[in-house]
Design an enzyme around this catalytic site. Structure first.
Site, PDB file in Angstrom:
ATOM      1  N   HIS A  32       0.816  -1.221   0.000  1.00 25.35           N
ATOM      2  CA  HIS A  32       0.000   0.000   0.000  1.00 25.35           C
ATOM      3  C   HIS A  32       0.843   1.261   0.000  1.00 25.35           C
ATOM      4  O   HIS A  32       0.458   2.270  -0.595  1.00 25.35           O
ATOM      5  CB  HIS A  32      -0.936   0.000   1.206  1.00 25.35           C
ATOM      6  CG  HIS A  32      -1.742   1.258   1.353  1.00 25.35           C
ATOM      7  ND1 HIS A  32      -2.614   1.710   0.372  1.00 25.35           N
ATOM      8  CD2 HIS A  32      -1.784   2.187   2.349  1.00 25.35           C
ATOM      9  CE1 HIS A  32      -3.167   2.856   0.770  1.00 25.35           C
ATOM     10  NE2 HIS A  32      -2.683   3.156   1.956  1.00 25.35           N
TER      11      HIS A  32
ATOM     12  N   ASN B 119       5.766  10.633  -9.301  1.00 23.60           N
ATOM     13  CA  ASN B 119       5.481  11.683  -8.329  1.00 23.60           C
ATOM     14  C   ASN B 119       5.492  11.048  -6.957  1.00 23.60           C
ATOM     15  O   ASN B 119       4.819  10.033  -6.736  1.00 23.60           O
ATOM     16  CB  ASN B 119       4.106  12.308  -8.577  1.00 23.60           C
ATOM     17  CG  ASN B 119       4.022  13.015  -9.916  1.00 23.60           C
ATOM     18  OD1 ASN B 119       5.005  13.555 -10.413  1.00 23.60           O
ATOM     19  ND2 ASN B 119       2.838  13.015 -10.506  1.00 23.60           N
TER      20      ASN B 119
ATOM     21  N   HIS C 119       0.328   4.493  -2.630  1.00 27.34           N
ATOM     22  CA  HIS C 119       0.808   3.238  -3.216  1.00 27.34           C
ATOM     23  C   HIS C 119       2.046   3.511  -4.077  1.00 27.34           C
ATOM     24  O   HIS C 119       2.072   4.470  -4.845  1.00 27.34           O
ATOM     25  CB  HIS C 119      -0.301   2.625  -4.074  1.00 27.34           C
ATOM     26  CG  HIS C 119      -0.053   1.208  -4.448  1.00 27.34           C
ATOM     27  ND1 HIS C 119      -0.782   0.154  -3.940  1.00 27.34           N
ATOM     28  CD2 HIS C 119       0.861   0.649  -5.271  1.00 27.34           C
ATOM     29  CE1 HIS C 119      -0.332  -0.979  -4.447  1.00 27.34           C
ATOM     30  NE2 HIS C 119       0.671  -0.702  -5.265  1.00 27.34           N
TER      31      HIS C 119
ATOM     32  N   HIS D  82       4.007   3.810  -7.024  1.00 31.65           N
ATOM     33  CA  HIS D  82       3.658   3.728  -8.438  1.00 31.65           C
ATOM     34  C   HIS D  82       4.199   4.948  -9.175  1.00 31.65           C
ATOM     35  O   HIS D  82       4.579   5.946  -8.584  1.00 31.65           O
ATOM     36  CB  HIS D  82       2.140   3.655  -8.626  1.00 31.65           C
ATOM     37  CG  HIS D  82       1.432   4.958  -8.399  1.00 31.65           C
ATOM     38  ND1 HIS D  82       1.255   5.520  -7.152  1.00 31.65           N
ATOM     39  CD2 HIS D  82       0.853   5.832  -9.274  1.00 31.65           C
ATOM     40  CE1 HIS D  82       0.609   6.661  -7.254  1.00 31.65           C
ATOM     41  NE2 HIS D  82       0.340   6.886  -8.536  1.00 31.65           N
TER      42      HIS D  82
ATOM     43  N   GLN E 155       3.859   6.745 -13.504  1.00 28.86           N
ATOM     44  CA  GLN E 155       2.983   6.819 -14.668  1.00 28.86           C
ATOM     45  C   GLN E 155       3.828   6.936 -15.935  1.00 28.86           C
ATOM     46  O   GLN E 155       5.022   7.237 -15.879  1.00 28.86           O
ATOM     47  CB  GLN E 155       2.048   8.022 -14.566  1.00 28.86           C
ATOM     48  CG  GLN E 155       1.137   7.992 -13.346  1.00 28.86           C
ATOM     49  CD  GLN E 155       0.246   9.209 -13.270  1.00 28.86           C
ATOM     50  OE1 GLN E 155      -0.631   9.408 -14.109  1.00 28.86           O
ATOM     51  NE2 GLN E 155       0.460  10.047 -12.260  1.00 28.86           N
TER      52      GLN E 155
END
Length: 383
Positions: free
Chosen positions: A158, A198, A209, A211, A213
């Protein structure tokens, strides 16, 4: 395992393709040392149809294109752990990813660009004509926001970031970035591919979480257009000469066999680091096995060093600047630029009048001072 996927060099990293309930593409990338099996669950959700492709409008004062993507207003905002949309699906959390995973990439549900692509296929002549048309300036000009936006999940956990991953996982993400750069660059209408992360609420992150893009733009971005103008003014060796100068100076943070990280001579942000390959490569897909292997550990050292500057994690944007898909690829070199507004433990740099309105930057920390602090922090990093 023999790979036939574009951009993948490590044959131990398996690529498994799937489709989400509304037709969006989902791709799993399994670690070289994965403990996962080969099967993946089917996405059985009942989803609304995907939003239509947004419209771009041109600002005639700058020539910039602005994608007006109203569907993004509906994206998740700081959900609790039990409602994490990037975690593997459970009976109580109908998230975006049906199965547990190592690394997962899927099309964004609320994209700024796409999902539509132009109908002229892979024609390079059509790509050149479209780019020339977009570079023209006029009043009330519009164009479809063609392209694609993807989410890259670094872990099923998470919370975290790229810097909290293992070396093996970092390599999997690098292979995923390279794979997607190659695949997205081949899509009709895509002019530039941009992987980024970011990190932190102070940057505006709405999901903790781990991650990043990837945006596949229908135009060459304004920042890259400025770089092309500088290359025109200086010469095609601009970025190679910058790297040579920095490697012999006192702002180097990490010097590897294939990569060097440094604080740039004219850093805008309180924390700003550039990471460049020694060999000229236009994008991540063009890196070789040795470059990716070193990058996995070197990049982790850099990010963990940035986090050691203060007692709490540092907010940042990690931006992988890649060459345009259809032009100047022998002149524009792949460069990661990490920037953070953090100018002290409890202080941020806010873009106000001069920077925000006029693009006239004022540096708060001398680059040499920040380089010394970052070197000290990186020296204490253990992988």
């Amino acid at each position: 395992m023999q790979q036939t996927e574009p951009g993948i060099l490590d044959p131990r990293i398996a690529v498994r393709r799937s489709t989400l309930a509304d037709g969006r593409e989902l791709i799993y990338f399994d670690d070289a040392d994965t403990v996962l099996g080969t099967e993946r669950a089917v996405d059985a959700r009942a989803l609304d149809p995907r939003p239509g492709t947004a419209e771009m409008r041109q600002d005639p004062l700058t020539g910039d294109w602005i994608s007006v993507a109203a569907a993004r207003q509906n994206r998740a905002f700081l959900p609790p752990a039990e409602a994490d949309p990037l975690a593997p699906q459970t009976e109580t959390n109908p998230s975006e990813i049906p199965s547990t995973y190592d690394v997962a990439v899927f099309e964004n549900r609320s994209p700024s660009f796409g999902p539509d692509l132009p109908g002229w296929g892979e024609s390079t002549d059509a790509a050149a004509s479209a780019l020339a048309e977009l570079r023209a300036v006029g009043l009330d000009r519009t164009s479809p926001s063609h392209g694609r936006c993807e989410v890259v999940c670094f872990s099923p956990e998470h919370e975290g970031s790229f810097g909290t991953q293992t070396v093996s996982r970092a390599r999997t993400v690098i292979e995923a970035w390279s794979h997607r750069t190659a695949a997205l660059s081949a899509l009709p209408g895509v002019q530039q591919v941009f992987p980024f992360e970011n990190r932190g609420r102070d940057i505006g992150v709405t999901l903790p979480h781990p991650h990043g893009q990837i945006y596949a733009y229908p135009y060459v971005t304004p920042r890259t257009e400025r770089l092309l103008a500088s290359i025109d003014a200086y010469g095609p060796t601009l970025q190679a000469d910058i790297l040579d100068r920095e490697r012999s100076g006192d702002r180097v943070l990490i010097a590897g066999e294939h990569w060097t990280a440094f604080v740039p001579f004219a850093a805008r942000w309180p924390i700003e680091v550039h990471l460049m390959p020694h060999r000229h490569v236009p994008d991540l897909a063009a890196t070789d096995e040795a470059e990716r292997a070193e990058l996995a550990s070197l990049y982790l050292r850099l990010l963990r060093g940035v986090d050691r500057l203060y007692d709490t994690p540092t907010p940042y944007i990690a931006a992988w600047h890649q060459a345009p898909v259809h032009e100047r690829r022998d002149e524009v070199r792949l460069t990661m630029q990490l920037t953070s507004p953090r100018r002290a433990a409890e202080r941020l740099k806010y873009l106000a009048g001069s920077e925000a309105a006029m693009g006239a930057w004022i540096g708060d920390v001398p680059p040499e001072t920040q380089a010394r602090a970052l070197r000290d922090a990186i020296e204490g990093v253990e992988l």
